[in-house]
Structure formats: C-alpha cells, structure tokens
Design a protein around this motif. Structure first.
Motif, PDB file in Angstrom:
ATOM      1  N   GLU A 139       0.812  -1.213   0.000  1.00 55.61           N
ATOM      2  CA  GLU A 139       0.000   0.000   0.000  1.00 55.61           C
ATOM      3  C   GLU A 139       0.855   1.277   0.000  1.00 55.61           C
ATOM      4  O   GLU A 139       0.334   2.373  -0.204  1.00 55.61           O
ATOM      5  CB  GLU A 139      -0.930   0.013   1.216  1.00 55.61           C
ATOM      6  CG  GLU A 139      -1.961  -1.118   1.187  1.00 55.61           C
ATOM      7  CD  GLU A 139      -2.916  -1.041   2.362  1.00 55.61           C
ATOM      8  OE1 GLU A 139      -2.827  -0.053   3.128  1.00 55.61           O
ATOM      9  OE2 GLU A 139      -3.729  -1.959   2.513  1.00 55.61           O
ATOM     10  N   LEU A 140       2.148   1.115   0.246  1.00 53.29           N
ATOM     11  CA  LEU A 140       3.012   2.291   0.362  1.00 53.29           C
ATOM     12  C   LEU A 140       3.077   3.072  -0.943  1.00 53.29           C
ATOM     13  O   LEU A 140       2.983   4.305  -0.952  1.00 53.29           O
ATOM     14  CB  LEU A 140       4.411   1.848   0.798  1.00 53.29           C
ATOM     15  CG  LEU A 140       5.462   2.950   0.954  1.00 53.29           C
ATOM     16  CD1 LEU A 140       5.007   4.014   1.959  1.00 53.29           C
ATOM     17  CD2 LEU A 140       6.794   2.348   1.400  1.00 53.29           C
ATOM     18  N   GLU A 141       3.235   2.366  -2.047  1.00 57.14           N
ATOM     19  CA  GLU A 141       3.342   3.036  -3.346  1.00 57.14           C
ATOM     20  C   GLU A 141       2.105   3.879  -3.655  1.00 57.14           C
ATOM     21  O   GLU A 141       2.195   4.905  -4.331  1.00 57.14           O
ATOM     22  CB  GLU A 141       3.533   2.001  -4.455  1.00 57.14           C
ATOM     23  CG  GLU A 141       4.833   1.217  -4.374  1.00 57.14           C
ATOM     24  CD  GLU A 141       5.984   1.919  -5.075  1.00 57.14           C
ATOM     25  OE1 GLU A 141       5.820   3.100  -5.456  1.00 57.14           O
ATOM     26  OE2 GLU A 141       7.035   1.288  -5.232  1.00 57.14           O
ATOM     27  N   GLU A 142       0.950   3.476  -3.142  1.00 58.10           N
ATOM     28  CA  GLU A 142      -0.301   4.175  -3.435  1.00 58.10           C
ATOM     29  C   GLU A 142      -0.361   5.560  -2.808  1.00 58.10           C
ATOM     30  O   GLU A 142      -1.085   6.429  -3.299  1.00 58.10           O
ATOM     31  CB  GLU A 142      -1.485   3.335  -2.949  1.00 58.10           C
ATOM     32  CG  GLU A 142      -1.591   1.958  -3.614  1.00 58.10           C
ATOM     33  CD  GLU A 142      -2.711   1.131  -3.020  1.00 58.10           C
ATOM     34  OE1 GLU A 142      -3.526   1.697  -2.243  1.00 58.10           O
ATOM     35  OE2 GLU A 142      -2.774  -0.080  -3.301  1.00 58.10           O
ATOM     36  N   VAL A 143       0.384   5.782  -1.709  1.00 51.18           N
ATOM     37  CA  VAL A 143       0.282   7.063  -1.006  1.00 51.18           C
ATOM     38  C   VAL A 143       1.468   7.989  -1.281  1.00 51.18           C
ATOM     39  O   VAL A 143       1.416   9.170  -0.938  1.00 51.18           O
ATOM     40  CB  VAL A 143       0.118   6.853   0.512  1.00 51.18           C
ATOM     41  CG1 VAL A 143      -1.129   6.043   0.811  1.00 51.18           C
ATOM     42  CG2 VAL A 143       1.338   6.192   1.117  1.00 51.18           C
ATOM     43  N   ILE A 144       2.527   7.468  -1.877  1.00 55.63           N
ATOM     44  CA  ILE A 144       3.685   8.307  -2.189  1.00 55.63           C
ATOM     45  C   ILE A 144       3.339   9.232  -3.350  1.00 55.63           C
ATOM     46  O   ILE A 144       2.753   8.812  -4.345  1.00 55.63           O
ATOM     47  CB  ILE A 144       4.912   7.440  -2.544  1.00 55.63           C
ATOM     48  CG1 ILE A 144       5.407   6.686  -1.305  1.00 55.63           C
ATOM     49  CG2 ILE A 144       6.044   8.294  -3.118  1.00 55.63           C
ATOM     50  CD1 ILE A 144       6.522   5.704  -1.595  1.00 55.63           C
ATOM     51  N   SER A 145       3.701  10.520  -3.205  1.00 60.30           N
ATOM     52  CA  SER A 145       3.455  11.493  -4.272  1.00 60.30           C
ATOM     53  C   SER A 145       4.734  12.298  -4.512  1.00 60.30           C
ATOM     54  O   SER A 145       5.766  12.082  -3.865  1.00 60.30           O
ATOM     55  CB  SER A 145       2.313  12.438  -3.889  1.00 60.30           C
ATOM     56  OG  SER A 145       2.751  13.389  -2.930  1.00 60.30           O
TER      57      SER A 145
END
Length: 386
Positions: A139-145
């Motif tokens: 899920e980490l990749e989903e919140v990185i911007s």
C-alpha cells in the motif's frame, strides 16, 4: 501554532505515578548507578566538572554510538535528551510546510503530531493485524506522491512488538530508494528481541536512512535521558544547528555513564539482563492470556517491553483503562492512543513480583464485569439464530 494533544504521553504523565501497579511502561525495570559503575568510576563521577561539553555530544560518546553501526563516524551521530528530542530534531531538520511524510501505524505518534503542527501533510499506512502486525508495503506506493519527502517506521514496532524480517526491510529500502526518499526508523526497541539475534538497523542498509535510538528501553536507563539521531553527516549537522534552539546540550553526568555502558562487554551484560526479565515475563503473560482466553487474545510480540492485547468484550479502551486505574490501581495504555480501539498495551519489563499481581487484578476485574456480559451476548446470539 496549534499542537494536538499527544494522547499517549498525556495519559502516562497524568497517572503513571499515581497507581499501585504501573504496567504502562515499554522498557525494562530501571537500573541503578551502583549496578553500572565500579568504585573507581563512581569516584571519577564525583570529581566530574559539570560544564557544558560538546553540544552535539562528547566525541568519545559519539564514537561509542557510531560503533553500534557499520562504517559510521562520530560526525554522523548527534546525542540528544532522549530519543524524543531526536525525533523532534528530525522533523525540524528535514521537513517544511506542505511536504508529505508517510507514517506506518500503529506507531509512537510524536513525529505525526509535531509534523502536522508544522503544516506537513501526514499520510498513514497501517500494519496488518492479520499478518503478525507486519507493514503493508504493497500500500506504500499508493500514497507516495511528488511531495513525499520522508517515510517513517518504528521497528521493532510500538505497540505490537512486531519485527520486520530482513527481506521486508530490504523491500522498504528499495521503495524509498526508487523514490529518492529519506527513510526514518525509530529503533528504540532494537536489542530487545525476545527470540534470536539483534535485528538489522536501517542505517546499515540505506544511504538516506536516519534512525533514532537511546538508552531508555533495552538498557533500562530512562533516567539518563540519553538518545541519539544517526544518519548522513550533512543532515546530522543541520540537526546540531537546530539543537541550539532546543536543549543545547545533554547532561555531563549522563554522558559519562552512557559512554561506559555502551562499551561492548558491559552493554552485552545489560542487554542479557533485559532479555532474561522480558522472556520470563512473556511466559507469565502467555499463561495469563491462556487462563483468560475467552476474554483476551494476543499476537505474541517479537521484541520490546510490552504486548498489545486484544480483548473480546464491548468496552472503549480508554474507558476500560481509566476504570482499571480508578478501581483496581493498575495502569495500562489504551489502544485508542494508537488509533486501535479494542486493544490495550501492557508492559512486561517490570519485575515479575510487580507484574503478576497486576495481571491478577486485571483478570479479576474483567471476570466480574465482562464474563457475564460476554455470556449474555453469546446466549442472545444463539436465541437469535433459533
């Protein structure tokens, strides 16, 4: 500036010294100076000049800390007043308003609250309670911007006692590296592993890793108030500049003791004491959980001086903890302070002579107040099915 209440620290600050059985701590029962220093060292301590010293920590102490990691120097270490000041300096040194950080939760939420007060956007990725409380890296990749600057994790984890396996640590490093992010790890429970060797430090795995640690937990020396921040030399120098605005320096007495307890042979002996206490108490806790299996369950901690216990009856965790404190003289930490109702954190670092009667009081209270309610609900469900 508005800073939200740090619920975990507030409840401990208010009540931990007012109860007969404080089981809210996360470290090991404290040691005394007489346990640590030789007669000659005690005489040296009495003759110590109480000057300011190095504001980033004595060189010899920073060298002793650097030796805990691979290929690190004293310039990559700053000594702080506990790991709490280290976390504070981390946020001051690396983050600006409108930056984003990702916090793996549950976690010790000091960084969360301080970053939000500074206008930093905080995002959460949860550990998975159904997978031994390991972080959901998928899920980490989903919140990185594009605004994300820092990922922060507590490993070993507070409050669950989970320890990331080596392959998970390397996967997290790979994600941080791919996005060119700082990776901060709160490692204050490292060296409190209940099974197996000391886990790796993220500092030894990644160039942009920054870690906090200290002597309060595994070493059983919270009264020294010695912590540290370790990472890239340029970032540690910035933290040193910011420390001019906080405490300036740590105690000369504490630094004297810290340097000596960090010598390998003495550190090893202290850690062995800690692990003996924790392993004995974990066995005691498991027996207690088994004896109350209708009311409680536990994913066994792998490290740390605590366990995160799930209870199987209807009660708000904060209200439950206050009732136990008021009526039974026992202090726990509610799962609410971690954003997880239905749990409480219980310390296992106290002497067993303190832990055991405290556990009995908790069990007595739950049996009297919740076993009957639990039975009533189960009978109601049976009637509903009929």
């Amino acid at each position: 500036m508005e800073i939200e209440e740090f619920a975990l620290e507030r409840i401990q600050s208010l009540y931990e010294n007012t109860v007969e059985f404080n089981l809210s701590d996360s470290g090991v029962h404290p040691m005394c100076l007489n346990d640590l220093l030789s007669d000659a060292e005690m005489r040296e301590l009495q003759a110590l000049e109480l000057g300011y010293g190095w504001t980033n920590g004595a060189v010899s102490l920073r060298e002793a800390i650097a030796a805990l990691y691979e290929s690190r120097t004293s310039d990559e270490i700053i000594v702080t007043n506990g790991s709490a000041e280290a976390n504070f300096l981390l946020v001051m040194s690396l983050l600006n308003p409108d930056d984003e950080i990702v916090v793996f939760t549950p976690n010790y939420l000091q960084i969360w609250g301080w970053a939000r007060a500074l206008g930093v956007n905080v995002k959460a990725v949860r550990h998975d309670g159904d997978a031994d409380w390991l972080p959901r890296l998928d899920e980490l990749e989903e919140v990185i911007s594009g605004k994300t600057r820092l990922i922060t994790i507590c490993n070993p984890n507070n409050p669950t006692g989970a320890v990331m396996p080596p392959e998970g640590m390397r996967e997290l490093v790979h994600i941080a590296d791919r996005h060119d992010l700082y990776l901060h790890a709160d490692e204050v429970y490292r060296a409190m592993e209940l099974h197996g060797p000391e886990c790796e430090s993220f500092l030894d795995l990644y160039d942009k890793a920054i870690v906090t640690n200290g002597l309060s937990k595994a070493m059983g020396l919270p009264g020294l108030r010695i912590g540290w921040l370790a990472g890239p030399a340029e970032d540690i120098y910035t933290a040193w500049q910011n420390k001019d605005y906080t405490s300036i320096t740590t105690s000369a007495i504490s630094e004297y003791v810290a340097e000596r307890v960090l010598q390998p042979e003495r550190r090893s002996a202290i850690l062995q004491r800690s692990k003996t206490i924790l392993r004995q108490n974990l066995s005691l806790l498991h027996d207690w959980i088994d004896a109350n299996s209708g009311l409680l369950s536990l994913v066994s901690p792998q490290a740390g001086g605590f366990a995160f216990v799930r209870y199987h009856f209807e009660a708000n965790s904060t209200e439950l903890v206050h009732r136990l404190r008021d009526e039974m003289g026992v202090m726990l930490l509610p799962g609410d302070v971690y954003g997880l109702d239905g749990y409480f954190r219980i310390g296992i670092g106290a002497p067993s002579s303190h832990l055991e009667p405290g556990l009995e009081r908790i069990a007595d209270y739950m049996r009297k107040n919740y076993s009957r309610n639990q039975t009533g609900r189960e009978e109601g469900r049976k009637r509903a099915r009929l």
